[in-house]
Design a protein around this motif. Structure first.
Motif, PDB file in Angstrom:
ATOM      1  N   ILE A 116      -9.961  25.247  26.422  1.00 46.67           N
ATOM      2  CA  ILE A 116     -10.975  25.185  27.476  1.00 46.67           C
ATOM      3  C   ILE A 116     -10.311  25.071  28.839  1.00 46.67           C
ATOM      4  CG2 ILE A 116     -12.896  23.803  28.389  1.00 46.67           C
ATOM      5  CD1 ILE A 116     -13.466  23.128  25.337  1.00 46.67           C
ATOM      6  N   SER A 117      -9.296  24.231  28.937  1.00 46.03           N
ATOM      7  CA  SER A 117      -8.559  24.090  30.203  1.00 46.03           C
ATOM      8  C   SER A 117      -7.940  25.416  30.621  1.00 46.03           C
ATOM      9  CB  SER A 117      -7.462  23.033  30.071  1.00 46.03           C
ATOM     10  OG  SER A 117      -8.004  21.784  29.797  1.00 46.03           O
ATOM     11  N   ARG A 118      -7.322  26.100  29.674  1.00 42.88           N
ATOM     12  CA  ARG A 118      -6.676  27.371  29.997  1.00 42.88           C
ATOM     13  C   ARG A 118      -7.689  28.414  30.459  1.00 42.88           C
ATOM     14  NH1 ARG A 118      -1.650  28.601  27.779  1.00 42.88           N
ATOM     15  NH2 ARG A 118      -1.841  30.489  29.007  1.00 42.88           N
ATOM     16  N   LEU A 119      -8.853  28.466  29.801  1.00 38.11           N
ATOM     17  CA  LEU A 119      -9.871  29.433  30.221  1.00 38.11           C
ATOM     18  C   LEU A 119     -10.394  29.113  31.618  1.00 38.11           C
ATOM     19  CD1 LEU A 119     -11.894  30.028  26.930  1.00 38.11           C
ATOM     20  CD2 LEU A 119     -10.346  31.624  28.076  1.00 38.11           C
ATOM     21  N   VAL A 120     -10.588  27.833  31.906  1.00 33.57           N
ATOM     22  CA  VAL A 120     -11.026  27.433  33.249  1.00 33.57           C
ATOM     23  C   VAL A 120      -9.987  27.870  34.273  1.00 33.57           C
ATOM     24  CG1 VAL A 120     -11.408  25.450  34.767  1.00 33.57           C
ATOM     25  CG2 VAL A 120     -12.497  25.518  32.517  1.00 33.57           C
ATOM     26  N   LEU A 121      -8.723  27.639  33.980  1.00 31.41           N
ATOM     27  CA  LEU A 121      -7.664  27.990  34.924  1.00 31.41           C
ATOM     28  C   LEU A 121      -7.532  29.496  35.094  1.00 31.41           C
ATOM     29  CD1 LEU A 121      -5.071  25.300  33.857  1.00 31.41           C
ATOM     30  CD2 LEU A 121      -6.449  25.332  35.956  1.00 31.41           C
ATOM     31  N   VAL A 122      -7.690  30.247  34.014  1.00 32.40           N
ATOM     32  CA  VAL A 122      -7.665  31.708  34.124  1.00 32.40           C
ATOM     33  C   VAL A 122      -8.800  32.171  35.027  1.00 32.40           C
ATOM     34  CG1 VAL A 122      -8.057  33.868  32.853  1.00 32.40           C
ATOM     35  CG2 VAL A 122      -6.474  32.156  31.951  1.00 32.40           C
ATOM     36  N   TYR A 123      -9.970  31.587  34.844  1.00 27.97           N
ATOM     37  CA  TYR A 123     -11.126  31.959  35.661  1.00 27.97           C
ATOM     38  C   TYR A 123     -10.906  31.622  37.143  1.00 27.97           C
ATOM     39  CZ  TYR A 123     -15.736  31.672  37.778  1.00 27.97           C
ATOM     40  OH  TYR A 123     -16.803  31.809  38.634  1.00 27.97           O
ATOM     41  N   GLN A 154     -20.669  20.345  27.925  1.00 27.59           N
ATOM     42  CA  GLN A 154     -20.444  19.759  29.246  1.00 27.59           C
ATOM     43  C   GLN A 154     -19.463  18.588  29.147  1.00 27.59           C
ATOM     44  OE1 GLN A 154     -24.282  18.861  30.931  1.00 27.59           O
ATOM     45  NE2 GLN A 154     -24.881  21.010  30.998  1.00 27.59           N
ATOM     46  N   GLU A 155     -19.566  17.824  28.074  1.00 26.23           N
ATOM     47  CA  GLU A 155     -18.637  16.709  27.872  1.00 26.23           C
ATOM     48  C   GLU A 155     -17.205  17.221  27.701  1.00 26.23           C
ATOM     49  OE1 GLU A 155     -20.459  14.805  24.519  1.00 26.23           O
ATOM     50  OE2 GLU A 155     -21.959  13.779  25.776  1.00 26.23           O
ATOM     51  N   LEU A 156     -17.040  18.343  27.024  1.00 29.09           N
ATOM     52  CA  LEU A 156     -15.709  18.933  26.886  1.00 29.09           C
ATOM     53  C   LEU A 156     -15.156  19.382  28.231  1.00 29.09           C
ATOM     54  CD1 LEU A 156     -16.170  20.997  23.606  1.00 29.09           C
ATOM     55  CD2 LEU A 156     -14.600  19.073  23.934  1.00 29.09           C
ATOM     56  N   LEU A 157     -16.014  19.937  29.072  1.00 30.59           N
ATOM     57  CA  LEU A 157     -15.572  20.316  30.419  1.00 30.59           C
ATOM     58  C   LEU A 157     -15.139  19.086  31.220  1.00 30.59           C
ATOM     59  CD1 LEU A 157     -18.118  23.101  31.372  1.00 30.59           C
ATOM     60  CD2 LEU A 157     -15.637  23.338  31.258  1.00 30.59           C
ATOM     61  N   VAL A 158     -15.879  17.998  31.086  1.00 30.55           N
ATOM     62  CA  VAL A 158     -15.507  16.755  31.774  1.00 30.55           C
ATOM     63  C   VAL A 158     -14.153  16.273  31.281  1.00 30.55           C
ATOM     64  CG1 VAL A 158     -16.113  14.312  32.037  1.00 30.55           C
ATOM     65  CG2 VAL A 158     -17.868  16.065  32.324  1.00 30.55           C
ATOM     66  N   GLN A 159     -13.905  16.369  29.977  1.00 31.28           N
ATOM     67  CA  GLN A 159     -12.622  15.954  29.423  1.00 31.28           C
ATOM     68  C   GLN A 159     -11.483  16.873  29.869  1.00 31.28           C
ATOM     69  OE1 GLN A 159     -13.012  15.628  25.159  1.00 31.28           O
ATOM     70  NE2 GLN A 159     -14.834  14.351  25.333  1.00 31.28           N
ATOM     71  N   ALA A 160     -11.778  18.142  30.094  1.00 34.01           N
ATOM     72  CA  ALA A 160     -10.765  19.101  30.537  1.00 34.01           C
ATOM     73  C   ALA A 160     -10.463  18.971  32.030  1.00 34.01           C
ATOM     74  CB  ALA A 160     -11.227  20.525  30.238  1.00 34.01           C
ATOM     75  N   PHE A 161     -11.356  18.356  32.781  1.00 34.30           N
ATOM     76  CA  PHE A 161     -11.221  18.266  34.237  1.00 34.30           C
ATOM     77  C   PHE A 161      -9.893  17.659  34.700  1.00 34.30           C
ATOM     78  CE2 PHE A 161     -11.757  15.786  38.143  1.00 34.30           C
ATOM     79  CZ  PHE A 161     -12.055  16.804  39.034  1.00 34.30           C
ATOM     80  N   PRO A 162      -9.454  16.491  34.194  1.00 32.70           N
ATOM     81  CA  PRO A 162      -8.206  15.900  34.719  1.00 32.70           C
ATOM     82  C   PRO A 162      -6.989  16.813  34.554  1.00 32.70           C
ATOM     83  CG  PRO A 162      -9.395  14.291  33.401  1.00 32.70           C
ATOM     84  CD  PRO A 162     -10.093  15.607  33.219  1.00 32.70           C
ATOM     85  N   LYS A 163      -6.864  17.450  33.401  1.00 29.88           N
ATOM     86  CA  LYS A 163      -5.725  18.347  33.179  1.00 29.88           C
ATOM     87  C   LYS A 163      -5.781  19.523  34.148  1.00 29.88           C
ATOM     88  CE  LYS A 163      -3.404  21.144  29.719  1.00 29.88           C
ATOM     89  NZ  LYS A 163      -3.355  21.584  28.333  1.00 29.88           N
ATOM     90  N   CYS A 164      -6.968  20.096  34.302  1.00 31.57           N
ATOM     91  CA  CYS A 164      -7.128  21.220  35.230  1.00 31.57           C
ATOM     92  C   CYS A 164      -6.816  20.808  36.656  1.00 31.57           C
ATOM     93  CB  CYS A 164      -8.546  21.780  35.139  1.00 31.57           C
ATOM     94  SG  CYS A 164      -8.924  22.590  33.578  1.00 31.57           S
ATOM     95  N   LEU A 165      -7.267  19.625  37.049  1.00 21.33           N
ATOM     96  CA  LEU A 165      -7.014  19.138  38.405  1.00 21.33           C
ATOM     97  C   LEU A 165      -5.517  18.978  38.651  1.00 21.33           C
ATOM     98  CD1 LEU A 165      -8.148  18.132  41.096  1.00 21.33           C
ATOM     99  CD2 LEU A 165      -8.285  15.840  40.079  1.00 21.33           C
TER     100      LEU A 165
END
Length: 191
Positions: A116-123, A154-165
């Motif tokens: 999920i983090s990787r997909l967010v970052l690719v986007y 949505q909870e998974l996105l919240v959990q992925a937020f710190p790594k993405c940040l």
């Protein structure tokens, strides 16, 4: 490859019998073959789950994912390798991998935070919009649909937020990137 793929989706035992052959076809130099193999592997994962790849021996060596890396085992599983393929040098391969992962996520076949983090970052990566607007558009359509189908997404996105940040604020390829755009992305999908 397509015929072998059709055979593999017939039933679990057929898939188990031939998944190693499919994985080994990732050695091909023909990007069309690799593209088709990836489609088949994702279809098989959608039907039978990623645990099917537990039967693949650890000796397989995947294709090169970036120009700066030599071919090597990029993870302990085929799933890890596929996540690393989000950085493949060929646009078509990246599109197939993103499409496959979005299908897996929509069908709740995986809940992997690193994916999920990787997909967010690719986007969010500025280069994606510049180099591959179609890939950007695919992810732009995917994230709202996926995030709003279940609260757990949505909870998974919240959990992925710190790594993405951490990555967005520290990586060179995000220099000049609007942090407010990044924050707005997460607020819109988790509000």
């Amino acid at each position: 490859v397509r015929c072998l793929g059709y055979f593999c989706v017939l039933n679990l035992s057929s898939a188990q019998a031939h998944v190693t052959q499919l994985v080994h076809l990732l050695h091909s130099e023909d990007l069309g073959v690799i593209e088709e193999v990836l489609r088949v592997l994702f279809d098989v994962m959608i039907l039978f789950g990623a645990s099917l790849f537990d039967t693949v021996p650890p000796s397989w060596v995947p294709l090169e994912t970036t120009e700066r890396q030599s071919p090597q085992l990029l993870g302990d599983s085929v799933l890890d390798f596929l996540i690393d393929s989000l950085d493949h040098r060929d646009i078509r391969i990246r599109r197939v991998v993103v499409e496959g992962f979005t299908k897996l996520l929509i069908r709740d076949r995986t809940r992997d935070l690193s994916l999920i983090s990787r997909l967010v970052l690719v986007y969010l990566m500025p280069a994606t919009l510049q180099e591959d607007p179609l890939l950007h558009q695919m992810l732009e359509a995917f994230f709202p649909r996926w995030a709003f189908t279940q609260i757990s997404h949505q909870e998974l996105l919240v959990q992925a937020f710190p790594k993405c940040l951490r990555i967005v604020t520290g990586a060179a390829h995000f220099r000049g990137f609007s942090l407010s755009k990044f924050l707005q992305f997460f607020v819109n999908l988790t509000d």
